[in-house]
Design an enzyme around this catalytic site. Sequence first.
Site, PDB file in Angstrom:
ATOM      1  N   PHE A 155      -5.774  -4.287   3.213  1.00 51.88           N
ATOM      2  CA  PHE A 155      -6.896  -3.931   4.760  1.00 51.88           C
ATOM      3  C   PHE A 155      -5.972  -3.305   5.627  1.00 51.88           C
ATOM      4  CE2 PHE A 155      -8.589  -7.598   2.253  1.00 51.88           C
ATOM      5  CZ  PHE A 155      -9.858  -7.082   2.019  1.00 51.88           C
ATOM      6  N   GLN A 201       0.877  -1.261   0.173  1.00 48.14           N
ATOM      7  CA  GLN A 201       0.062  -0.198   0.048  1.00 48.14           C
ATOM      8  C   GLN A 201       0.832   1.240   0.097  1.00 48.14           C
ATOM      9  OE1 GLN A 201      -2.751  -2.086   3.131  1.00 48.14           O
ATOM     10  NE2 GLN A 201      -3.432  -0.084   3.044  1.00 48.14           N
ATOM     11  N   ALA A 245      -5.875   5.213   5.547  1.00 43.84           N
ATOM     12  CA  ALA A 245      -6.871   6.340   6.265  1.00 43.84           C
ATOM     13  C   ALA A 245      -7.915   6.570   5.269  1.00 43.84           C
ATOM     14  CB  ALA A 245      -5.935   7.430   6.520  1.00 43.84           C
ATOM     15  N   PHE A 257      -7.764   1.414  12.003  1.00 44.46           N
ATOM     16  CA  PHE A 257      -6.780   1.846  12.374  1.00 44.46           C
ATOM     17  C   PHE A 257      -6.697   2.341  13.802  1.00 44.46           C
ATOM     18  CE2 PHE A 257      -3.070   4.836  12.012  1.00 44.46           C
ATOM     19  CZ  PHE A 257      -2.097   4.089  11.263  1.00 44.46           C
ATOM     20  N   ARG A 309      -5.359   7.206  17.163  1.00 41.08           N
ATOM     21  CA  ARG A 309      -7.096   7.139  16.512  1.00 41.08           C
ATOM     22  C   ARG A 309      -7.797   6.352  17.456  1.00 41.08           C
ATOM     23  NH1 ARG A 309      -9.496   8.001  11.248  1.00 41.08           N
ATOM     24  NH2 ARG A 309      -7.382   9.023  10.682  1.00 41.08           N
ATOM     25  N   GLU A 361     -13.002   2.514   5.181  1.00 48.42           N
ATOM     26  CA  GLU A 361     -12.890   1.871   6.400  1.00 48.42           C
ATOM     27  C   GLU A 361     -13.876   2.078   7.433  1.00 48.42           C
ATOM     28  OE1 GLU A 361      -9.492   4.510   6.945  1.00 48.42           O
ATOM     29  OE2 GLU A 361      -8.520   2.911   8.355  1.00 48.42           O
TER      30      GLU A 361
HETATM   31  N1  MTE Z   1     -11.153  -3.088  -0.101  1.00 47.89           N
HETATM   32  C1  MTE Z   1     -10.659  -4.165  -0.444  1.00 47.89           C
HETATM   33  N2  MTE Z   1     -11.340  -4.742  -1.460  1.00 47.89           N
HETATM   34  N3  MTE Z   1      -9.531  -4.381  -0.189  1.00 47.89           N
HETATM   35  C2  MTE Z   1      -8.589  -3.809   0.613  1.00 47.89           C
HETATM   36  O1  MTE Z   1      -7.405  -4.244   0.917  1.00 47.89           O
HETATM   37  N4  MTE Z   1      -8.475  -2.191   2.039  1.00 47.89           N
HETATM   38  C3  MTE Z   1      -9.335  -0.985   3.213  1.00 47.89           C
HETATM   39  C4  MTE Z   1     -10.430  -0.159   2.431  1.00 47.89           C
HETATM   40  N5  MTE Z   1     -11.049  -1.106   1.553  1.00 47.89           N
HETATM   41  C5  MTE Z   1      -9.149  -2.612   1.271  1.00 47.89           C
HETATM   42  C6  MTE Z   1     -10.553  -2.304   0.975  1.00 47.89           C
HETATM   43  C7  MTE Z   1      -8.420  -0.213   3.710  1.00 47.89           C
HETATM   44  S1  MTE Z   1      -7.810  -0.537   5.444  1.00 47.89           S
HETATM   45  C8  MTE Z   1      -8.441   1.096   3.377  1.00 47.89           C
HETATM   46  S2  MTE Z   1      -7.632   2.384   4.432  1.00 47.89           S
HETATM   47  C9  MTE Z   1      -9.133   1.489   2.092  1.00 47.89           C
HETATM   48  O2  MTE Z   1      -9.750   0.503   1.582  1.00 47.89           O
HETATM   49  C10 MTE Z   1      -7.765   2.092   1.312  1.00 47.89           C
HETATM   50  O3  MTE Z   1      -8.370   2.580   0.147  1.00 47.89           O
HETATM   51  P1  MTE Z   1      -9.018   3.925  -0.180  1.00 47.89           P
HETATM   52  O4  MTE Z   1      -8.491   5.119   0.323  1.00 47.89           O
HETATM   53  O5  MTE Z   1      -8.940   4.045  -1.647  1.00 47.89           O
HETATM   54  O6  MTE Z   1     -10.590   4.019   0.350  1.00 47.89           O
HETATM   55 MO1  MOS Z   2      -6.227   1.245   5.966  1.00 51.73          MO
HETATM   56  S1  MOS Z   2      -5.993   0.363   7.839  1.00 51.73           S
HETATM   57  O1  MOS Z   2      -5.676   3.007   6.556  1.00 51.73           O
HETATM   58  O2  MOS Z   2      -4.710   0.663   5.437  1.00 51.73           O
END
Ligand code: MTE
Ligand code: MOS
Length: 784
Positions: free
Chosen positions: A235, A204, A518, A351, A317, A720
Site C-alpha cells: 500500500f 515494493q 503509481a 500518493f 501529486r 490507487e
Molecule cells: N492491493 C493490495 N491487495 N495490496 C497492496 O499492497 N497496493 C496499492 C494497490 N493495490 C496494494 C493494492 C498501491 S499503493 C499501488 S501503487 C498498486 O496497488 C501497485 O500495484 P499495481 O501498480 O500493480 O497496481
Molecule cells: Mo502506491 S502509494 O504508489 O505504492
Amino acid sequence: MVVERVKGGVGAAIPHDSGHLHVTGEAIYTDDIAEARGTLYAAIGMSERAHARLKSVDLTKVRAAPGVVAVITAKDIPGKNDYGPVIADDPIFATALVQYHGQSLFAVAARTMEQARRAARLAVIEYEDLKPNLTAEAALRDQSFVLPTERLVRGNPRAAIASAPHRLSGKIRIGGQDQFYLEGMIAYALPKEDGTMHVYSSTQHPGEVQHQVAHALDVAAKDVVVECRRMGGGFGGKESQPGLFACVAALLAHKTRRPVKLRVDRDDDMMITGKRHDFITEYEAGFDDDGRILGVDFVLAGRCGYSADLSGSINDRAMLHSDNCYYLENVSILSFRCKTNTVSNTAFRGFGGPQGMVGIEAVIDDIALYLGRDPLAVRKVNFYGVDDRNITHYGQTIVDNVIHEIVADLEQSANYHARREQIRAFNRTSPHLKRGIALTPVKFGISFTATHLNQAGCLLHIYTDGTLLLNHGGTEMGQGLFVKVAQVVAEELQVDIDRIRITASDTSKVPNASPTAASSGSDMNGKAAQDAARKLKARLTEFASTHFAVAPETIVFRANEVRAGDKSLSFNELVKLAYFARVSLSATGFYRTPKIGYDRKTWSGMPFYYFCYGAAVSEVIVDALTGENRLLRVDILHDVGKSLNPAIDMGQIEGGFIQGVGWLTTEELCWNDKGKLMTHAPSTYKIPVASDVPEEFNARIYESGINAEDSIFRSKAVGEPPLMLAISTLHAIRDAIASTADHALSPRLDAPATPEAILFSIEELAARRAKAGVRAEPVLEASS
Ligand code: MTE
Ligand code: MOS
C-alpha cells in the site's frame, strides 16, 4: 472448425494466481522461507525521544543479555549510514541527534527473536532534550521544511477571486493513515561466498533495497541480490522504507557471517515507519451564481516528518490533483513540505493525490451549501469539458475525459436524485438519526511524475517441454499484478496460463526495476512482458516459416497450437523443433512509457500518460446524539479501460474504496505531546473490517471503458484510483451533519470523520447557527 480460446488470456476473470495458497496458508511470505542453519534474529533499539541530542549510549547490558551474538551501531557500518531514497537524510542508525520517537539507534542479533527483542530494551541512553515540532502548524510557525516550498499558478487567481460575485474561504484538516499491511516489515539476509549477500525483503522496490544494502555494506550492486516473491500488502508503505530493515539485517549478517532475520513487531513497525501525509488545506475561492469556480487559492501544508523520503513527489501529486475533475482557470497552489519530529511520512495509495482531491471537494461542497444548490450540480458545472475547458492547471490537455458519461450513468443507476429527496424527507421527521448522500467523482493521473521511473523489464523463458517461466521487475503485494502479466503472455503466445510459472521479483533476473507503485505495475510490466513474448513469437515464426517452407504470414498461433500453411502442430512440438534447430528460447522485454515528460520547474508538460475515472455514491446514517454512523449503501462506477482481469480489478475497486473509507472515517493517528505515537496497534487504531462493508454495495466496471492511449491491451491502471471514491462517504457524512442545521450552514468537518469528530462538528454547527440566527453567513473562517 471450433476456435478454442486460450485459458487465462487477456480479459479472463480468473482468480489471483496465489489465491488458493493465500487461503490455505501455503503461500510463502518472507517469514515462511525455510531458515538456513545458524540463522540469528534481529531487533532494533529505538529512540524514546522525539527530538534530542544523544549524550551517551551505553549498550553494555544489551551485549551481556542472554543469547546476544552481536550488537551494532553506526560505527559498525562499513559503507554509508543512510537509506534515503532520494536525499541522504535517513540514517540507518541515528548518531548525534534523534529526530523522532522510534528512530533506530542500534540493532541486536540474538539466538532467538525473543532474546533479541528483550536485549534491545536494555540500552541505557542519556538524551539532552530539544523542543520537538510535532505538527504542521508548528513547522509552519518555525519555517521548518524538509524541502523547498512550491507554488503553481495559472491565470490570475487573486483578481478572479476579488471580482467574483461570491467568495468563500475555509480550512480542512486531513488525517494521515497507517498502511497496515497485514505482513509487517521483514528482511532476511544470507551472507554468501566471496562477500556477496542475498536478501529476502518484503519490498515494493527490490532494486532500491539492493542499492541501499550495497551502500551500507560498501560493496557493489553486483554483490547484492534482493528477492521478493510476494508481500502481504504494501500500500505504498513498502515503497521506500523496507531499506532500513534490509540494511540492518544485512549489516548484522555481514558482521556475524550468519543469516539474520529481522521481523519487526507490529507496534514497533507502526512507530518506526512513515504513513500517509496528514495535510492542512486552506482555500479561498471566488465563484458565480451557478457555483462555477472563477478563481481559487490553495495553501497545502503536508506533514512530512523528519526527513524528505518521497515527500517531494507526494506533495507534487497533491498539487497536481487539486483539480480532481474540475477546470480551474485561475488557480494558485502553494505547497509547504513541513518538517516535524515524527516518522518520515511516505507513499500510501494515491500518493498525495487523495489529499489534493479532498481539498477541492471541500471547496465544491461549501459553495453548494452557500448557494443552496445540490453539490452534484455544482460539481457538474465545474467539470472539465471534452473539447474546451480541457487543459489542466499544469498544461496537459485532457483527451480521454469520460467523467460526464460515468456520472450520468451512475446518477441513474444509483437513483441519486430520488434518494436525495427521500433522505431529505426522512431527515425532516427524524430528529436524531440523520441520513446523508453524496456523489463524488475521481480523475487520477497515471505515470510516475519522476519521468525516468516509467520503464520496466521482463525475462521470459520457454523450456523444451513447452512450459514457460516468467519474471519481471514488478512486485506482488496482493494486487494481482503477477496474474495479469501472465495473462498478457498467455494471450500473446496463445498458451494456457497454467503452463506459465510466475516467479519472484529478483534483482539478478531483471535489473534496475522501478518500484511497483503509481498503479503502473501492469501497464509497464505487462508491456515489457508483451515485448519479450513477441520476440519469442517472432523467432518461432521465422523458424517455422523456414522449417515448413511457408510464408511467415501464414503462421498463426492459436490456443496451444500453431498453424503453418496447411500444417498444424502443437506449441510443444514447435518448441521442440526450434530447440533442435538451435533457436534461442529466452528473451528479455523492455518498455518505456511514451509521450510523457514534464518540467517540474515550470509545472508544465505531460506528467501523466492518461487518466483513470470513476464515481461513487455513498449513503450514510448518523446518530446526531453520539456521532455514531454507518455506511448504508454504496454505488460505484469505475473505469479500468478494457480490463485485463475483471475479477482482479473488482477486488481492487472494492478494496481500494473500503481502505479509503477507513482513512476518512475511522483510522486516527494520535501522538502524545512528547511525540510518541499512541495508536500503534489494532487495539487503538481502527481499520475497516468485513462488518464495515455496506450492506448494499454495488460496484460496477465501466463497460465502455477503453484506454485512449496504446496501453497494454487498452486497459487502465486500477491500484490507487478507487481509494479516492471514498471521498463520497466523507461528503455523505457532511450532508447528514448539514441537515442538522437545515443545510443553511457548511459544517466544519475534518478527516477522519470519527464519531467524536462528527459530534463536535454537529455541536459547532449548532453553536454557529444559534449565534448567527437561522440565515447565517456560511463563511467558514478567514484564511490566514
Ligand atoms: N492491493 C493490495 N491487495 N495490496 C497492496 O499492497 N497496493 C496499492 C494497490 N493495490 C496494494 C493494492 C498501491 S499503493 C499501488 S501503487 C498498486 O496497488 C501497485 O500495484 P499495481 O501498480 O500493480 O497496481
Ligand atoms: Mo502506491 S502509494 O504508489 O505504492
